[in-house]
Design an enzyme around this catalytic site. Structure first.
Site, short mmCIF file in Angstrom:
data_model
loop_
_atom_site.label_atom_id
_atom_site.label_comp_id
_atom_site.label_asym_id
_atom_site.label_seq_id
_atom_site.Cartn_x
_atom_site.Cartn_y
_atom_site.Cartn_z
N GLY A 569 18.00 -40.58 -39.87
CA GLY A 569 17.73 -39.29 -39.20
C GLY A 569 17.57 -38.15 -40.18
CB CYS A 572 15.09 -34.12 -38.84
SG CYS A 572 14.63 -34.01 -37.12
N GLY A 715 17.49 -14.09 -46.71
CA GLY A 715 16.25 -14.86 -46.54
C GLY A 715 15.71 -14.74 -45.14
N GLY A 717 12.99 -16.30 -43.73
CA GLY A 717 12.03 -17.35 -43.36
C GLY A 717 12.34 -17.87 -41.97
CD GLU A 738 12.21 -12.15 -47.37
OE1 GLU A 738 12.67 -13.10 -46.72
OE2 GLU A 738 11.71 -12.28 -48.52
N GLY A 805 15.38 -20.98 -48.59
CA GLY A 805 14.39 -22.04 -48.81
C GLY A 805 15.00 -23.37 -49.18
CG HIS A 977 -3.44 -20.43 -10.13
ND1 HIS A 977 -3.38 -19.43 -11.08
CD2 HIS A 977 -3.13 -19.87 -8.94
CE1 HIS A 977 -3.05 -18.30 -10.47
NE2 HIS A 977 -2.88 -18.53 -9.18
C1 LIG Z 1 18.18 -25.54 -40.05
C2 LIG Z 1 16.92 -26.35 -40.05
C3 LIG Z 1 16.16 -26.41 -38.92
C4 LIG Z 1 15.00 -27.16 -38.91
N1 LIG Z 1 14.26 -27.20 -37.78
C5 LIG Z 1 13.14 -27.92 -37.75
C6 LIG Z 1 12.37 -28.00 -36.56
O1 LIG Z 1 12.72 -27.40 -35.55
N2 LIG Z 1 11.26 -28.73 -36.56
C7 LIG Z 1 10.84 -29.40 -37.68
O2 LIG Z 1 9.81 -30.05 -37.62
N3 LIG Z 1 11.54 -29.36 -38.83
C8 LIG Z 1 12.68 -28.64 -38.87
N4 LIG Z 1 13.43 -28.62 -40.03
C9 LIG Z 1 12.93 -29.35 -41.21
C10 LIG Z 1 13.22 -30.88 -41.15
O3 LIG Z 1 14.60 -31.07 -41.02
C11 LIG Z 1 12.70 -31.56 -42.40
O4 LIG Z 1 11.40 -31.15 -42.67
C12 LIG Z 1 12.70 -33.06 -42.27
O5 LIG Z 1 13.98 -33.53 -41.99
C13 LIG Z 1 12.18 -33.69 -43.55
O6 LIG Z 1 12.18 -35.06 -43.44
P1 LIG Z 1 12.20 -36.00 -44.73
O7 LIG Z 1 12.16 -37.39 -44.24
O8 LIG Z 1 11.19 -35.58 -45.69
O9 LIG Z 1 13.58 -35.70 -45.44
P2 LIG Z 1 15.07 -35.65 -44.88
O10 LIG Z 1 15.13 -35.46 -43.42
O11 LIG Z 1 15.75 -34.64 -45.73
O12 LIG Z 1 15.62 -37.08 -45.18
C14 LIG Z 1 15.87 -37.53 -46.48
C15 LIG Z 1 16.96 -38.56 -46.44
O13 LIG Z 1 16.99 -39.21 -47.70
C16 LIG Z 1 18.33 -39.30 -48.14
N5 LIG Z 1 18.27 -39.41 -49.60
C17 LIG Z 1 17.96 -38.44 -50.50
N6 LIG Z 1 17.96 -38.96 -51.75
C18 LIG Z 1 18.27 -40.28 -51.64
C19 LIG Z 1 18.39 -41.35 -52.56
N7 LIG Z 1 18.15 -41.16 -53.84
N8 LIG Z 1 18.72 -42.55 -52.09
C20 LIG Z 1 18.93 -42.75 -50.78
N9 LIG Z 1 18.81 -41.79 -49.86
C21 LIG Z 1 18.46 -40.57 -50.29
C22 LIG Z 1 18.97 -38.03 -47.57
O14 LIG Z 1 20.36 -38.14 -47.52
C23 LIG Z 1 18.31 -37.96 -46.22
O15 LIG Z 1 19.02 -38.75 -45.30
C24 LIG Z 1 14.59 -27.88 -40.07
C25 LIG Z 1 15.37 -27.81 -41.22
C26 LIG Z 1 16.53 -27.06 -41.21
C27 LIG Z 1 17.36 -27.02 -42.46
#
Ligand SMILES: Cc1cc2nc3c(=O)[nH]c(=O)nc-3n(C[C@H](O)[C@H](O)[C@H](O)COP(=O)(O)OP(=O)(O)OC[C@H]3O[C@@H](n4cnc5c(N)ncnc54)[C@H](O)[C@@H]3O)c2cc1C
Length: 1001
Positions: A569, A572, A715, A717, A738, A805, A977
């Protein structure tokens, strides 16, 4: 040292002299291209004298009030600083180019340069009359260029003002056709007749219906010579025994002109830049310089388009050409085109591109002098018969990278516009190769003429007993006979065996043609073969990694996913989208109660937050979804491992589990999906207070025991804004700091502006803030900052949230051991999500760009698809996002500004939510929806929202943009509508009407 004379320009045929009214610059002042240096009074009006030469203004300057003959010097420009006057008898090498425009006329509306070859245009209509109000983006006139009739759009509000060029006037590119003034009272209603050599012949009042009575204006004698001395080449040497101006020598170096033997028209036969330019003439001059044979009869003037074709054809005589013909059997390709539901023309163009990948030279061009332009973009011109019987050559762009269906969809719109001669300049300018198919007209053989700018043109004749003759006429300076012969042989193979590049439909068609049963070959996976523990390992179990692993497993690939958390998960589920929206849901309930009384429901306006229950509910959603995800992953036979993954070498990953010993696995290919943690800048006290909880990030805010009474957010953003409103709804006092000029920098400008206005009613926002220090203890934090004027303040709060960020951190992955390159902090990938190591892909936040969960998941599926052997690309221009503010902001695709930056002529229409019936009923009238369309194709390329329920409404925008729907399709769709979805139909109809109104007659 060079001196240039600023001469009294001749504005009209009748003008012989002018009077100096003012000097706008003084002797010794620095002068830049385009500066107004003086005003002069002519027999027509007071005019500004604009110069197109940088340097320093030098005297002797003509006295104010002096009468100066046309062509005589008003003053000089020298390239030496400090000179206020040149000495008597010093050599003046050349005239500085000048231009006169009516003084105080307003902002000029200039003749736009709509293609590289365009030097002038003819005014066809005025869509506005002097005195009419004008809005940014209005079409004020249409002009005929050498290719088509085009709109002239202005980018300033105001009122149209004369002198406006008469209908039929031929105006040089960059010269004023009219003006815009800021006050209707200042609008001047004169029209101006322009003579053959672009000079003002007559000024007169604009007749009320001038547009209906085109004045006959003689065509120019010659197009202006376009010269440029930009660039870094050193000037060529002086020819022996001759004088040449330094500028002429510089231009000669740029254009590759040999000065020996060149006639000089400067004083005492000095060679000046114009002489050099004449030695490298335009297509028009080439055409006109050819010996002309007298033809009896009364000739009419050619139209701009006829002239352009005639000049280009005559200029093509400068190409040494040769012809090569090969007969090709197009039956299999024709059947494949049918099976793919694309036209044979599109299929042939794609086949030409596929074959050209092996012979890139066919796509090059000769560039004067002695240069080759090596182009990789396959932008093929394909000749089409226009409705008026002429030939038009629209360009299919990017053939090398687009699949057949996308090309067909481009082609359908192009043909329609080409037939009506309504192509945009980018749609007909600068092809890299050209195809002319006259087979449908029954010709048994023909050759076509390549023009400067391409090296090959393909002529396709009618099918005969030996196949269809494909004849290429090539430029021998770029191609030789063998190049073309080999290319044609490859093209023959490509066309006769489409299954090799068209996949299943090509195979079906080819087999059908051959009369055999179809065999469909499987795609070839790029996963390196070997005795690996896993063909693919995925590092990271967030949305990117999980979707990738699931897609691979679904296709039978043995895949391991390592994630350093107990459940999949990623951010996210555990620290991002899901928990923040669980909080938002509670905040929404509180906020919505504010409308209950308006709706006629009393007694619900004092909701009370039960934080324990909020947290219980949030955690339940998270843990339920985590368990569901793990179960689904395992059920799909993904080998899920908990632990930290790092590369040991190109095919080995080391895994360090939470408990137990580290171990290694080998893999064929890998996908990196490790996300991007919250980034905290080095503000004194910010990082230091993370551990004690006085400072939180989006990773740790979930540990709050209760909502803070006062919250400082650094911030502005999307994450900062979402948190600010959530806590405000929970009753927290919020200060947002900001460092940039505005918050929500990533949100479309107008949407952001409206949302910021709403936000500022609820929370305090300080922009252009300098954060000095974070100090204190949890529950008693101090946030010290200075505002834009440098005035310092301290905000006392319970906790500081650093919403500054997210930044990928790949420092512990050992990417150097596998040859994966970075672009800043992010992993560098191409559109297929492939890194610089061909067997390693990267997806999601770790590659930068939009850091969103669905973006990561999409990229995960793109990587999986490529690993399965299918070509798949992530297209950011079709991506989307929602800011879960109130109202919610959202985007799909491109904004007008983004589209324009990509060269797309985009238009938008917007509607406020306040006019929507359903929004009025529910009291959700804040915000707007905007539709952005490509003017040329009518395709919807963007939808922007500020509205309650954007999270649902956005699905419609996603389908419109992803499905490349046109305004016409959406305008015809039936929306129920009363729902807010009706706005989409309204918007499409409004935009269509607007385009229709501004369309050329
Ligand atoms: C407060 C907040 C609200 C958000 N709201 C939204 C939203 O409403 N809608 C939306 O689309 N996005 C939202 N996002 C952004 C979204 O959470 C991320 O863009 C998304 O989770 C990215 O997915 P990912 O698979 O790239 O990385 P991640 O979800 O970060 O997953 C990476 C995983 O890899 C693991 N990992 C890292 N390094 C290693 C390693 N070397 N070996 C093994 N495991 C590792 C981590 O522990 C993690 O479990 C939000 C983010 C935040 C902080």
């Amino acid at each position: 040292m060079n001196h240039y004379a600023i001469t009294m320009p001749q504005l009209s045929d009748t003008m012989t002299e002018g009077v100096v009214v003012t000097w706008e610059k003084q002797a010794g002042d620095r002068v830049e291209r385009g500066d107004i240096v003086a005003t002069v009074e002519t027999d027509k009006a007071i005019m500004d004298v604009e110069v197109f030469k940088a340097g320093y203004l030098a005297g002797p300057l003509a006295d104010v009030g002096a009468t100066i003959a046309v062509g005589a010097a008003l003053g000089y420009i020298t390239d030496t600083a400090g000179d206020v006057a040149i000495a008597a008898g010093e050599v003046v090498a050349e005239q500085a180019q000048t231009e006169m425009i009516p003084h105080h006329a307003g902002t000029p509306v200039v003749m736009p340069q709509l293609s590289d070859t365009m030097t002038e245009g003819v005014v066809v209509t005025w869509e506005k009359q002097p005195g009419d109000a004008i809005k940014r983006g209005d079409i004020v006139a249409t002009v005929e260029t050498d290719k088509a009739i085009m709109d002239v759009e202005v980018f300033q509000d105001g009122f149209l003002s004369g002198p406006i060029a008469d209908i039929g006037s031929v105006v040089e590119v960059g010269h004023p056709m009219g003006f815009i003034v800021d006050d209707a009272a200042k609008a001047n209603d004169t029209g101006v007749t322009i003579s053959a050599d672009h000079k003002v012949k007559d000024l007169h009042k604009v007749a009320p219906h001038a547009a209906d009575k085109p004045a006959h204006i003689p065509m120019p004698k010659a197009a202006p010579v376009q010269i440029s001395a930009e660039g870094t080449l050193p000037p060529v040497a002086r020819p022996s025994g001759r004088q040449a101006s330094p500028y002429a020598r510089k231009v000669a170096a740029q254009l590759g002109v040999n000065l020996t033997g060149l006639a000089g028209t400067g004083p005492s036969g000095v060679i000046v830049a114009a002489d050099v330019a004449r030695a490298r003439p335009s297509m028009q001059e080439v055409a006109h310089s050819l010996p002309q044979v007298d033809v009896p009869g009364q000739g009419r003037k050619m139209t701009s388009m006829e002239k352009a074709v005639s000049h280009a054809m005559a200029a093509s005589l400068t190409l040494p050409t040769f012809n090569v013909t090969m007969n090709i059997d197009i039956a299999a390709l024709t059947a494949a085109a049918k099976a793919n539901k694309v036209s044979v023309t599109v299929a042939i163009a794609k086949a030409c591109s596929v074959a050209m990948a092996k012979f890139p030279r066919m796509n090059w061009a000769y560039q004067p002098v002695d240069k080759l332009v090596e182009r990789a973009n396959h932008d093929f011109g394909v000749a089409v018969m226009s409705n008026d019987g002429g030939l038009v050559v629209p360009i299919l762009h990017g053939i090398e990278k687009k699949p057949l269906d996308a090309l067909q969809s481009d082609w359908t719109g192009l043909v329609e516009r080409a037939r009506a001669r309504k192509l945009a300049p980018a749609e007909y300018s600068n092809p890299t190769f050209t195809i002319s198919n006259m087979g449908m007209l029954g010709v048994s053989h023909f050759t076509a003429i390549p023009t400067p700018g391409i090296s090959a043109i393909l002529a396709i004749a009618a099918n005969g007993p030996q196949g269809t003759p494909f004849t290429i006429t090539g430029d021998h300076r770029v191609l030789n006979g063998a190049d073309v012969a080999l290319y044609l042989a490859t093209l023959k193979q490509t066309i006769e065996a489409p299954e090799a590049w068209l996949g299943a439909a090509g195979a079906v068609a080819a087999e059908a043609v051959a009369g055999k049963a179809a065999t469909i070959s499987a795609p070839i996976s790029p996963i390196p073969e070997g005795n690996w523990d896993f063909p693919v390992v995925v590092v990271g179990g967030g949305p990117g990694g999980e979707d990738c692993a699931r897609d691979l497993a679904d296709h039978g690939v043995k895949v391991m996913m390592v994630n350093n958390e107990p459940f999949p998960g990623g951010e996210c589920l555990w620290r991002g989208c899901i928990p923040s929206k669980a909080w938002r849901a509670a905040a929404d309930v509180i906020r919505n109660r504010a409308h209950d009384a308006e709706m006629g429901v009393d007694g619900t306006n004092t909701p009370r937050l039960n934080w324990e229950q909020v947290e219980k509910h949030r955690r339940w959603v998270q843990s339920s979804r985590g368990e569901m995800a793990l179960k689904a992953d395992k059920g799909m036979k993904i080998d899920v491992r908990e632990g930290y993954g790092e590369f040991v070498d190109a095919h080995t990953l080391k895994i360090t589990p939470v408990e137990g010993q580290p171990y290694q696995v080998t893999f064929g290919a890998a996908v990196i999906a490790t996300g991007a943690p919250a980034f905290v800048p080095p503000i004194p006290g910010a990082r230091e207070n993370l551990a004690n909880g006085g400072v939180a990030t989006s990773d740790t805010i979930w540990n709050l025991a209760t909502p803070p009474k006062k919250l400082g957010i650094v911030g502005g953003g999307v994450i900062g804004v979402e948190m600010a409103q959530i806590f405000r709804d929970f009753g927290t006092e919020v200060l947002m700091l900001e460092r940039h000029e505005r918050i929500l920098a990533e949100v479309e400008e107008e949407i952001a502006k409206s949302l910021i206005a709403s936000l500022e009613k609820e929370i305090t926002v300080v922009t252009s803030a300098a954060i000095k220090e974070v100090s204190g203890t949890p529950g008693a934090m101090k946030l010290r900052y200075a505002n834009k004027d440098g005035v310092e303040s301290v905000f006392d709060c319970d906790v500081v949230l650093m919403a500054t960020g997210k930044r990928p951190d790949t420092s512990r992955l050992n990417l150097d051991k596998v040859g994966v390159e970075l672009d800043g902090a992010a992993i560098k990938v191409d559109a297929r999500c492939q890194t610089s190591a061909p067997h390693i892909y990267a997806v999601g936040d770790v590659i930068g760009g939009y850091m969103l969960a669905h973006t990561a998941a999409t990229q995960g599926r793109v990587a999986a698809n490529n690993l399965l052997g299918h070509t798949s690309e992530y297209d950011q221009d079709k991506d989307c996002g929602v800011t879960f503010s109130r109202p919610q902001a959202g985007f799909v695709g491109l904004s007008v500004a983004q589209a324009k930056a990509k060269g797309i002529d985009a238009v938008e229409a917007k509607m406020p939510m306040s006019i929507d019936a359903k929004a009025m009923i529910t009291g959700e009238t804040e915000g707007m929806i905007k539709l952005v369309a490509d003017k040329a194709t009518g395709r919807i390329i963007g939808v922007h929202y500020l509205a309650d329920h954007t999270d649902t409404l956005i699905g419609i925008g996603v389908m419109m943009v992803a499905g490349e729907m046109t305004l016409t399709q959406v305008a015809k769709a039936i929306f129920p509508h009363p729902t807010q979805t009706e706005l989409f139909g309204e918007l499409a109809r409004r935009l269509l009407n607007r385009l229709r109104r501004t369309a050329k007659k």
